[in-house]
Design a protein around this motif. Sequence first.
Motif, PDB file in Angstrom:
ATOM      1  N   VAL A 455       0.814  -1.212   0.151  1.00 40.87           N
ATOM      2  CA  VAL A 455       0.015   0.136  -0.063  1.00 40.87           C
ATOM      3  C   VAL A 455       0.881   1.358   0.144  1.00 40.87           C
ATOM      4  CG1 VAL A 455      -1.772   1.349   1.323  1.00 40.87           C
ATOM      5  CG2 VAL A 455      -1.855  -1.026   1.125  1.00 40.87           C
ATOM      6  N   HIS A 456       0.657   2.257  -1.096  1.00 38.97           N
ATOM      7  CA  HIS A 456       1.055   3.450  -0.963  1.00 38.97           C
ATOM      8  C   HIS A 456       0.209   4.396  -0.315  1.00 38.97           C
ATOM      9  CE1 HIS A 456       4.663   1.884  -3.499  1.00 38.97           C
ATOM     10  NE2 HIS A 456       3.775   1.165  -3.789  1.00 38.97           N
ATOM     11  N   GLY A 457       0.622   5.659   0.148  1.00 41.38           N
ATOM     12  CA  GLY A 457      -0.185   6.542   0.889  1.00 41.38           C
ATOM     13  C   GLY A 457       0.342   7.942   0.833  1.00 41.38           C
ATOM     14  N   SER A 458      -0.597   8.848   0.994  1.00 35.22           N
ATOM     15  CA  SER A 458      -0.015  10.376   1.236  1.00 35.22           C
ATOM     16  C   SER A 458      -1.129  10.923   2.281  1.00 35.22           C
ATOM     17  CB  SER A 458       0.200  10.977  -0.108  1.00 35.22           C
ATOM     18  OG  SER A 458      -1.267  11.456  -0.773  1.00 35.22           O
ATOM     19  N   ARG A 459      -0.865  12.176   2.770  1.00 36.04           N
ATOM     20  CA  ARG A 459      -1.751  12.887   3.274  1.00 36.04           C
ATOM     21  C   ARG A 459      -1.603  14.319   2.753  1.00 36.04           C
ATOM     22  NH1 ARG A 459      -0.238  15.336   8.242  1.00 36.04           N
ATOM     23  NH2 ARG A 459       1.243  16.150   7.100  1.00 36.04           N
TER      24      ARG A 459
END
Length: 497
Positions: A455-459
Amino acid sequence: MNRTTLSLLAGVTALAAVTGYASLSAPEASGKDSTEAAAVLPVERTSLLCPSPSTSDLAETAYTSFTPVTKGTGSGGTAELTAAAGQSAEGADKSGKKADDKPVLTAKEPGKPVTGDASGADSPALIGTAEGKSAPGWTVQQTTEVTAGTGRGLQGVNCTAPDTEFWFPAASTATDRTDYVHLTNPDDSAAVVDIELYGKDGPLETTIPDGITVPPHSTEPVLLSTLVDEKQTNLTAHVSVRSGRVGAAVQALDDKLGGDWLAASTDPAGSLVLPGIPEDATAVRLVAFTPGGSDADLKVQLASPSGLITPAGNETLHVKSRMTSAVDLGDLTRGEAGSLVLTPTGRSVPVVAALRVVRGKGTDQETAFIPATRPVGTRATAAENTAKGTTLSLTAPTATAKIKVTASAGTEGGTEASRTYTIRKGTTQNVDLPAPEGLKGTYALTVETVSGGPVHGSRTLSSAQGSVPAFTVQTLPDDRGTVKVPQAEQDLSVLQE
Protein backbone atom coordinates in the motif's frame (compact mmCIF):
# COMPACT_ATOMS: atom_id res chain seq x y z
CA MET A 1 46.37 -12.09 24.04
CA ASN A 2 48.31 -10.02 21.51
CA ARG A 3 47.43 -6.52 20.30
CA THR A 4 45.47 -7.80 17.28
CA THR A 5 43.34 -10.04 19.47
CA LEU A 6 42.62 -7.18 21.88
CA SER A 7 41.64 -4.87 19.01
CA LEU A 8 39.21 -7.40 17.56
CA LEU A 9 37.72 -8.10 20.97
CA ALA A 10 37.12 -4.38 21.45
CA GLY A 11 35.28 -4.30 18.14
CA VAL A 12 33.09 -7.21 19.20
CA THR A 13 32.22 -5.48 22.46
CA ALA A 14 31.38 -2.18 20.76
CA LEU A 15 29.10 -3.74 18.14
CA ALA A 16 27.26 -5.78 20.74
CA ALA A 17 26.64 -2.60 22.72
CA VAL A 18 25.16 -0.80 19.71
CA THR A 19 22.76 -3.58 18.79
CA GLY A 20 21.67 -3.91 22.40
CA TYR A 21 20.42 -7.45 22.40
CA ALA A 22 22.73 -9.09 19.89
CA SER A 23 26.01 -10.93 20.27
CA LEU A 24 28.36 -12.22 17.63
CA SER A 25 29.28 -15.64 16.30
CA ALA A 26 29.83 -17.56 13.11
CA PRO A 27 26.77 -19.18 11.43
CA GLU A 28 25.61 -22.47 12.84
CA ALA A 29 27.38 -25.54 11.53
CA SER A 30 24.05 -26.98 10.40
CA GLY A 31 24.10 -24.62 7.43
CA LYS A 32 20.79 -23.06 8.46
CA ASP A 33 20.43 -19.53 7.14
CA SER A 34 21.22 -17.28 10.09
CA THR A 35 18.91 -14.55 8.74
CA GLU A 36 15.92 -16.76 9.56
CA ALA A 37 16.67 -16.21 13.24
CA ALA A 38 17.10 -12.44 12.95
CA ALA A 39 15.39 -10.47 15.70
CA VAL A 40 13.36 -7.40 14.74
CA LEU A 41 14.34 -4.67 17.20
CA PRO A 42 13.40 -1.00 17.48
CA VAL A 43 16.06 1.48 16.38
CA GLU A 44 17.78 3.29 19.25
CA ARG A 45 18.66 6.58 17.57
CA THR A 46 17.07 8.65 14.77
CA SER A 47 18.28 11.87 13.14
CA LEU A 48 16.05 14.34 11.27
CA LEU A 49 16.82 17.62 9.50
CA CYS A 50 14.33 20.45 8.87
CA PRO A 51 15.23 23.09 6.22
CA SER A 52 14.98 26.85 6.79
CA PRO A 53 11.24 27.39 6.33
CA SER A 54 10.96 30.68 4.43
CA THR A 55 12.55 33.97 3.38
CA SER A 56 9.20 35.79 3.74
CA ASP A 57 8.57 38.18 6.61
CA LEU A 58 4.94 36.99 6.50
CA ALA A 59 5.81 33.34 7.13
CA GLU A 60 4.24 31.52 10.08
CA THR A 61 5.73 28.08 10.68
CA ALA A 62 4.53 25.22 12.88
CA TYR A 63 6.62 22.18 13.85
CA THR A 64 5.00 18.99 15.11
CA SER A 65 7.01 16.12 16.58
CA PHE A 66 5.53 12.65 17.06
CA THR A 67 6.81 9.18 17.87
CA PRO A 68 4.38 6.23 17.67
CA VAL A 69 4.41 3.79 20.57
CA THR A 70 6.71 0.85 19.73
CA LYS A 71 6.93 -2.43 21.60
CA GLY A 72 10.33 -3.48 22.91
CA THR A 73 11.76 -0.05 23.70
CA GLY A 74 13.24 0.93 27.05
CA SER A 75 11.81 3.47 29.46
CA GLY A 76 14.19 6.34 28.65
CA GLY A 77 14.78 8.61 25.70
CA THR A 78 13.79 12.02 24.31
CA ALA A 79 13.56 13.77 20.94
CA GLU A 80 14.97 17.27 20.48
CA LEU A 81 15.28 19.82 17.69
CA THR A 82 17.95 22.54 17.88
CA ALA A 83 18.84 25.39 15.52
CA ALA A 84 21.59 24.82 12.96
CA ALA A 85 24.45 27.30 12.87
CA GLY A 86 25.97 28.75 9.71
CA GLN A 87 22.90 30.17 7.91
CA SER A 88 23.72 31.37 4.43
CA ALA A 89 21.87 34.66 4.74
CA GLU A 90 24.10 37.74 4.42
CA GLY A 91 25.83 38.56 7.66
CA ALA A 92 25.05 35.25 9.34
CA ASP A 93 27.62 33.08 11.08
CA LYS A 94 29.20 30.53 8.69
CA SER A 95 31.94 29.32 10.99
CA GLY A 96 30.38 25.90 11.39
CA LYS A 97 30.17 26.55 15.12
CA LYS A 98 27.26 24.89 16.89
CA ALA A 99 24.26 27.12 17.58
CA ASP A 100 22.76 27.64 21.02
CA ASP A 101 22.21 24.16 22.42
CA LYS A 102 18.84 25.12 23.89
CA PRO A 103 16.24 22.94 22.11
CA VAL A 104 13.61 24.58 19.93
CA LEU A 105 11.33 21.62 20.66
CA THR A 106 11.55 18.66 23.06
CA ALA A 107 9.34 15.56 23.11
CA LYS A 108 9.52 12.96 25.88
CA GLU A 109 6.50 10.66 25.54
CA PRO A 110 5.67 8.51 22.50
CA GLY A 111 2.02 8.56 21.48
CA LYS A 112 1.44 12.29 22.00
CA PRO A 113 2.45 15.00 19.49
CA VAL A 114 4.37 18.09 20.62
CA THR A 115 4.40 21.41 18.76
CA GLY A 116 6.59 24.46 18.34
CA ASP A 117 6.43 27.53 16.11
CA ALA A 118 8.48 30.22 14.39
CA SER A 119 7.73 33.49 12.58
CA GLY A 120 9.30 35.55 9.83
CA ALA A 121 12.19 35.17 7.44
CA ASP A 122 15.00 34.42 9.90
CA SER A 123 13.84 31.06 11.22
CA PRO A 124 16.82 28.66 11.04
CA ALA A 125 17.13 25.13 9.81
CA LEU A 126 16.77 22.57 12.61
CA ILE A 127 18.85 19.51 13.46
CA GLY A 128 17.07 16.81 15.45
CA THR A 129 17.99 13.68 17.36
CA ALA A 130 15.71 11.14 19.03
CA GLU A 131 16.99 8.38 21.30
CA GLY A 132 15.62 5.38 23.17
CA LYS A 133 11.85 5.06 23.20
CA SER A 134 11.50 8.30 21.19
CA ALA A 135 13.57 7.06 18.23
CA PRO A 136 11.51 4.37 16.40
CA GLY A 137 9.30 6.05 13.80
CA TRP A 138 10.08 9.60 14.93
CA THR A 139 8.39 12.08 12.57
CA VAL A 140 8.57 15.88 12.40
CA GLN A 141 6.25 17.90 10.17
CA GLN A 142 7.19 21.47 9.19
CA THR A 143 4.28 23.54 7.81
CA THR A 144 4.57 27.18 6.79
CA GLU A 145 1.77 29.54 5.82
CA VAL A 146 2.68 32.52 3.62
CA THR A 147 -0.20 34.88 2.87
CA ALA A 148 1.32 36.96 0.03
CA GLY A 149 4.20 37.15 -2.41
CA THR A 150 6.11 34.50 -4.36
CA GLY A 151 5.18 31.06 -3.07
CA ARG A 152 2.16 32.25 -1.11
CA GLY A 153 0.06 29.41 0.24
CA LEU A 154 0.80 26.38 2.39
CA GLN A 155 4.30 24.86 2.29
CA GLY A 156 4.80 21.55 4.09
CA VAL A 157 7.62 19.05 4.41
CA ASN A 158 8.52 16.03 6.48
CA CYS A 159 11.91 16.66 8.06
CA THR A 160 14.28 14.14 6.49
CA ALA A 161 17.00 11.77 7.61
CA PRO A 162 20.54 12.56 6.41
CA ASP A 163 21.68 10.60 3.37
CA THR A 164 24.16 10.69 0.49
CA GLU A 165 21.95 10.80 -2.63
CA PHE A 166 18.65 12.48 -3.61
CA TRP A 167 16.64 12.78 -6.86
CA PHE A 168 14.28 15.72 -7.47
CA PRO A 169 12.30 15.48 -10.74
CA ALA A 170 9.92 18.49 -11.23
CA ALA A 171 12.45 21.15 -10.20
CA SER A 172 12.64 24.23 -12.44
CA THR A 173 14.65 27.30 -13.45
CA ALA A 174 11.75 28.90 -15.36
CA THR A 175 11.39 32.68 -15.13
CA ASP A 176 8.36 32.47 -12.82
CA ARG A 177 9.97 29.87 -10.51
CA THR A 178 12.40 30.36 -7.64
CA ASP A 179 13.75 26.94 -6.64
CA TYR A 180 16.27 26.42 -3.86
CA VAL A 181 17.95 23.14 -2.91
CA HIS A 182 18.37 23.26 0.88
CA LEU A 183 21.37 21.26 2.12
CA THR A 184 21.74 20.67 5.87
CA ASN A 185 24.78 19.01 7.45
CA PRO A 186 24.19 17.49 10.93
CA ASP A 187 27.73 16.25 11.53
CA ASP A 188 30.96 17.54 13.09
CA SER A 189 32.87 17.67 9.79
CA ALA A 190 32.15 19.48 6.55
CA ALA A 191 30.18 17.80 3.74
CA VAL A 192 31.00 18.24 0.05
CA VAL A 193 27.97 18.03 -2.24
CA ASP A 194 27.48 17.90 -6.01
CA ILE A 195 24.30 19.14 -7.70
CA GLU A 196 23.69 17.89 -11.24
CA LEU A 197 20.85 19.24 -13.37
CA TYR A 198 19.19 17.40 -16.28
CA GLY A 199 16.90 19.14 -18.75
CA LYS A 200 14.85 18.03 -21.74
CA ASP A 201 17.99 17.53 -23.82
CA GLY A 202 20.23 15.97 -21.18
CA PRO A 203 22.81 17.11 -18.61
CA LEU A 204 23.32 20.85 -18.14
CA GLU A 205 26.70 22.40 -17.48
CA THR A 206 26.69 23.99 -14.02
CA THR A 207 28.83 26.63 -12.33
CA ILE A 208 29.89 24.33 -9.46
CA PRO A 209 32.08 21.57 -10.92
CA ASP A 210 34.07 21.36 -7.68
CA GLY A 211 31.03 20.85 -5.45
CA ILE A 212 29.47 22.80 -2.60
CA THR A 213 30.97 22.71 0.89
CA VAL A 214 28.42 22.63 3.71
CA PRO A 215 30.11 23.45 7.05
CA PRO A 216 29.43 21.31 10.16
CA HIS A 217 26.03 21.79 11.84
CA SER A 218 25.10 24.17 9.05
CA THR A 219 22.71 24.72 6.16
CA GLU A 220 23.14 26.01 2.60
CA PRO A 221 20.21 27.06 0.36
CA VAL A 222 21.37 26.89 -3.27
CA LEU A 223 19.34 28.81 -5.89
CA LEU A 224 19.12 26.53 -8.94
CA SER A 225 18.88 29.38 -11.44
CA THR A 226 22.39 30.53 -10.42
CA LEU A 227 23.87 27.18 -11.43
CA VAL A 228 22.92 27.29 -15.14
CA ASP A 229 22.39 29.99 -17.77
CA GLU A 230 19.49 28.30 -19.55
CA LYS A 231 15.89 28.64 -18.31
CA GLN A 232 14.09 25.30 -18.30
CA THR A 233 10.55 24.60 -17.11
CA ASN A 234 11.13 20.98 -16.12
CA LEU A 235 14.37 19.78 -14.58
CA THR A 236 15.67 16.84 -12.60
CA ALA A 237 18.09 17.79 -9.83
CA HIS A 238 20.49 15.10 -8.57
CA VAL A 239 22.15 15.74 -5.20
CA SER A 240 25.09 13.46 -4.41
CA VAL A 241 27.49 13.71 -1.50
CA ARG A 242 31.24 13.27 -2.06
CA SER A 243 32.04 13.27 1.65
CA GLY A 244 29.81 13.32 4.72
CA ARG A 245 26.02 13.30 4.55
CA VAL A 246 23.24 15.89 4.33
CA GLY A 247 19.50 16.34 4.39
CA ALA A 248 18.11 17.75 1.14
CA ALA A 249 14.79 19.21 -0.04
CA VAL A 250 13.77 21.61 -2.83
CA GLN A 251 11.70 24.69 -2.03
CA ALA A 252 9.80 25.45 -5.25
CA LEU A 253 8.17 28.90 -5.29
CA ASP A 254 6.05 30.27 -8.14
CA ASP A 255 5.16 33.92 -8.79
CA LYS A 256 1.54 33.06 -9.66
CA LEU A 257 0.87 29.46 -8.61
CA GLY A 258 1.99 29.51 -4.98
CA GLY A 259 4.56 26.92 -4.02
CA ASP A 260 5.57 24.05 -1.79
CA TRP A 261 8.44 21.77 -0.84
CA LEU A 262 9.46 19.11 -3.33
CA ALA A 263 10.65 16.05 -1.41
CA ALA A 264 13.01 13.54 -3.01
CA SER A 265 11.62 10.75 -5.16
CA THR A 266 12.14 7.20 -3.99
CA ASP A 267 15.23 5.45 -5.36
CA PRO A 268 15.17 4.71 -9.12
CA ALA A 269 12.90 1.72 -9.82
CA GLY A 270 11.15 0.07 -12.76
CA SER A 271 7.65 0.64 -11.33
CA LEU A 272 6.56 3.69 -9.32
CA VAL A 273 3.48 4.89 -7.42
CA LEU A 274 2.64 8.57 -6.87
CA PRO A 275 -0.26 8.54 -4.38
CA GLY A 276 -2.95 10.98 -3.36
CA ILE A 277 -3.78 13.40 -6.18
CA PRO A 278 -6.47 15.75 -4.78
CA GLU A 279 -10.00 15.17 -6.09
CA ASP A 280 -10.31 18.78 -7.27
CA ALA A 281 -6.91 19.06 -8.98
CA THR A 282 -7.22 21.34 -12.01
CA ALA A 283 -3.81 20.51 -13.52
CA VAL A 284 -1.43 17.58 -13.06
CA ARG A 285 2.03 17.41 -14.61
CA LEU A 286 4.14 14.23 -14.55
CA VAL A 287 7.93 14.67 -14.67
CA ALA A 288 10.14 11.57 -15.04
CA PHE A 289 13.84 10.81 -15.49
CA THR A 290 15.97 7.71 -15.99
CA PRO A 291 19.59 7.96 -14.78
CA GLY A 292 20.88 4.87 -16.59
CA GLY A 293 22.08 4.33 -20.13
CA SER A 294 18.78 2.96 -21.50
CA ASP A 295 15.50 4.64 -22.42
CA ALA A 296 12.39 3.74 -20.41
CA ASP A 297 8.89 3.11 -21.74
CA LEU A 298 6.20 3.41 -19.08
CA LYS A 299 2.53 2.54 -18.96
CA VAL A 300 0.63 5.40 -17.28
CA GLN A 301 -2.45 4.48 -15.22
CA LEU A 302 -4.67 6.20 -12.68
CA ALA A 303 -5.73 4.13 -9.68
CA SER A 304 -9.26 5.46 -9.06
CA PRO A 305 -11.85 4.37 -6.46
CA SER A 306 -13.22 1.86 -9.01
CA GLY A 307 -9.94 0.51 -10.39
CA LEU A 308 -7.07 1.23 -12.79
CA ILE A 309 -7.85 3.65 -15.64
CA THR A 310 -5.65 4.55 -18.60
CA PRO A 311 -5.83 8.30 -19.32
CA ALA A 312 -6.89 8.92 -22.92
CA GLY A 313 -4.06 10.31 -25.01
CA ASN A 314 -1.46 9.62 -22.33
CA GLU A 315 -1.41 5.85 -22.24
CA THR A 316 2.40 5.64 -22.25
CA LEU A 317 5.43 7.84 -21.61
CA HIS A 318 8.80 7.47 -23.32
CA VAL A 319 11.68 8.65 -21.12
CA LYS A 320 15.00 9.09 -22.93
CA SER A 321 18.17 8.19 -21.06
CA ARG A 322 19.45 11.08 -18.88
CA MET A 323 16.82 13.47 -20.28
CA THR A 324 13.92 14.90 -18.27
CA SER A 325 10.49 14.07 -19.72
CA ALA A 326 7.27 15.85 -18.79
CA VAL A 327 3.63 15.45 -19.76
CA ASP A 328 0.59 17.53 -18.75
CA LEU A 329 -2.30 15.27 -17.70
CA GLY A 330 -4.88 18.02 -17.12
CA ASP A 331 -7.68 17.52 -14.55
CA LEU A 332 -6.83 13.84 -14.37
CA THR A 333 -8.90 12.80 -11.34
CA ARG A 334 -12.18 14.49 -12.40
CA GLY A 335 -13.57 14.79 -8.88
CA GLU A 336 -12.44 11.40 -7.54
CA ALA A 337 -9.55 10.17 -5.43
CA GLY A 338 -6.62 9.05 -7.54
CA SER A 339 -2.99 7.93 -7.62
CA LEU A 340 -0.67 7.58 -10.58
CA VAL A 341 0.85 4.16 -11.25
CA LEU A 342 3.83 3.80 -13.62
CA THR A 343 4.89 0.36 -14.86
CA PRO A 344 7.25 -0.75 -17.67
CA THR A 345 5.65 -1.65 -20.99
CA GLY A 346 8.50 -4.06 -21.68
CA ARG A 347 11.99 -4.27 -20.19
CA SER A 348 12.19 -2.70 -16.75
CA VAL A 349 14.41 0.42 -16.58
CA PRO A 350 14.87 2.32 -13.27
CA VAL A 351 13.25 5.78 -13.22
CA VAL A 352 12.42 8.55 -10.76
CA ALA A 353 9.29 10.70 -10.99
CA ALA A 354 7.19 13.40 -9.35
CA LEU A 355 3.90 15.21 -9.94
CA ARG A 356 3.25 18.93 -9.87
CA VAL A 357 -0.38 19.36 -8.83
CA VAL A 358 -2.42 22.58 -9.09
CA ARG A 359 -5.71 23.43 -7.39
CA GLY A 360 -7.88 26.48 -8.09
CA LYS A 361 -8.30 28.71 -11.14
CA GLY A 362 -7.11 32.05 -12.48
CA THR A 363 -5.28 34.13 -9.88
CA ASP A 364 -6.42 31.80 -7.09
CA GLN A 365 -4.22 28.81 -7.89
CA GLU A 366 -1.95 26.91 -5.52
CA THR A 367 0.71 24.23 -6.14
CA ALA A 368 1.96 21.11 -4.36
CA PHE A 369 4.20 18.18 -5.33
CA ILE A 370 3.84 14.40 -5.01
CA PRO A 371 7.06 12.41 -5.52
CA ALA A 372 7.11 8.68 -6.15
CA THR A 373 7.33 6.99 -2.77
CA ARG A 374 8.09 3.70 -1.02
CA PRO A 375 5.16 1.64 0.32
CA VAL A 376 3.75 2.22 3.81
CA GLY A 377 5.29 -1.11 4.75
CA THR A 378 5.15 -1.97 8.43
CA ARG A 379 4.24 1.55 9.57
CA ALA A 380 4.21 5.17 8.44
CA THR A 381 3.21 8.39 10.21
CA ALA A 382 1.99 11.88 9.30
CA ALA A 383 1.91 14.57 12.00
CA GLU A 384 0.03 17.89 12.36
CA ASN A 385 -3.44 16.82 11.24
CA THR A 386 -6.52 18.86 12.06
CA ALA A 387 -10.15 17.98 12.70
CA LYS A 388 -10.96 19.56 9.32
CA GLY A 389 -8.68 19.96 6.35
CA THR A 390 -6.89 16.58 6.47
CA THR A 391 -7.22 13.93 3.74
CA LEU A 392 -5.59 10.50 3.96
CA SER A 393 -5.26 8.77 0.59
CA LEU A 394 -4.30 5.09 0.27
CA THR A 395 -3.74 2.99 -2.85
CA ALA A 396 -3.07 -0.73 -3.37
CA PRO A 397 -1.76 -1.01 -6.95
CA THR A 398 -1.14 -4.76 -7.21
CA ALA A 399 -3.01 -6.59 -4.41
CA THR A 400 -5.87 -5.99 -1.98
CA ALA A 401 -4.70 -4.96 1.48
CA LYS A 402 -6.00 -4.44 4.99
CA ILE A 403 -4.74 -1.28 6.70
CA LYS A 404 -5.01 -0.05 10.29
CA VAL A 405 -5.13 3.72 10.83
CA THR A 406 -4.62 5.22 14.30
CA ALA A 407 -5.32 8.84 15.16
CA SER A 408 -3.25 9.89 18.17
CA ALA A 409 -4.23 12.02 21.12
CA GLY A 410 -4.19 15.73 20.32
CA THR A 411 -1.45 18.18 21.25
CA GLU A 412 -3.81 19.74 23.82
CA GLY A 413 -5.99 16.78 24.73
CA GLY A 414 -8.02 13.83 23.52
CA THR A 415 -7.88 10.05 23.29
CA GLU A 416 -6.48 8.04 20.36
CA ALA A 417 -8.81 6.11 18.06
CA SER A 418 -8.24 3.39 15.43
CA ARG A 419 -10.05 1.92 12.43
CA THR A 420 -9.24 -0.81 9.92
CA TYR A 421 -9.86 -0.45 6.18
CA THR A 422 -9.71 -2.74 3.16
CA ILE A 423 -8.14 -1.18 0.06
CA ARG A 424 -9.07 -3.18 -3.04
CA LYS A 425 -6.49 -4.08 -5.67
CA GLY A 426 -5.92 -1.32 -8.21
CA THR A 427 -7.89 1.33 -6.31
CA THR A 428 -7.31 4.52 -4.36
CA GLN A 429 -9.45 5.49 -1.38
CA ASN A 430 -9.66 8.72 0.57
CA VAL A 431 -10.60 7.10 3.89
CA ASP A 432 -12.90 8.48 6.58
CA LEU A 433 -10.49 9.16 9.41
CA PRO A 434 -11.00 7.86 12.94
CA ALA A 435 -11.80 10.81 15.21
CA PRO A 436 -9.87 11.10 18.49
CA GLU A 437 -12.39 11.50 21.31
CA GLY A 438 -12.25 14.95 22.89
CA LEU A 439 -9.65 16.17 20.35
CA LYS A 440 -7.93 19.47 21.12
CA GLY A 441 -5.14 20.77 18.92
CA THR A 442 -3.55 18.73 16.12
CA TYR A 443 -2.94 14.99 16.01
CA ALA A 444 -0.82 12.38 14.23
CA LEU A 445 -1.97 9.61 11.90
CA THR A 446 -0.16 6.26 11.97
CA VAL A 447 -0.81 3.80 9.13
CA GLU A 448 0.09 0.10 9.51
CA THR A 449 -0.17 -2.73 6.99
CA VAL A 450 -2.19 -5.58 8.51
CA SER A 451 -2.19 -7.91 5.49
CA GLY A 452 -1.86 -7.94 1.72
CA GLY A 453 -0.47 -4.99 -0.19
CA PRO A 454 1.82 -3.24 -0.82
CA VAL A 455 0.00 0.00 0.00
CA HIS A 456 1.20 3.51 -0.85
CA GLY A 457 -0.20 6.60 0.83
CA SER A 458 -0.13 10.37 1.27
CA ARG A 459 -1.67 12.98 3.51
CA THR A 460 -3.03 16.32 2.26
CA LEU A 461 -3.43 19.39 4.49
CA SER A 462 -5.79 22.11 3.22
CA SER A 463 -6.27 25.62 4.57
CA ALA A 464 -8.13 28.22 2.51
CA GLN A 465 -6.51 31.65 2.24
CA GLY A 466 -9.50 33.69 1.15
CA SER A 467 -10.32 32.31 -2.31
CA VAL A 468 -6.96 30.51 -2.66
CA PRO A 469 -7.23 26.74 -1.95
CA ALA A 470 -3.91 26.47 -0.09
CA PHE A 471 -2.68 22.89 0.37
CA THR A 472 0.37 20.68 0.81
CA VAL A 473 0.90 16.93 0.32
CA GLN A 474 3.29 14.60 2.19
CA THR A 475 3.83 10.97 1.22
CA LEU A 476 3.85 8.09 3.75
CA PRO A 477 6.87 5.81 3.26
CA ASP A 478 7.77 3.13 5.82
CA ASP A 479 9.31 4.82 8.88
CA ARG A 480 12.06 2.18 9.19
CA GLY A 481 11.58 2.23 12.95
CA THR A 482 12.81 -1.34 13.36
CA VAL A 483 15.90 -3.20 12.22
CA LYS A 484 16.72 -6.90 11.80
CA VAL A 485 19.58 -8.01 14.02
CA PRO A 486 21.01 -11.54 13.51
CA GLN A 487 20.88 -13.80 16.55
CA ALA A 488 24.42 -14.86 17.51
CA GLU A 489 26.67 -16.14 20.22
CA GLN A 490 30.17 -15.14 21.26
CA ASP A 491 32.97 -17.37 19.96
CA LEU A 492 36.29 -15.83 20.97
CA SER A 493 38.23 -18.69 19.38
CA VAL A 494 38.02 -16.84 16.05
CA LEU A 495 40.25 -14.13 17.60
CA GLN A 496 43.11 -16.47 18.48
CA GLU A 497 46.15 -16.90 16.26
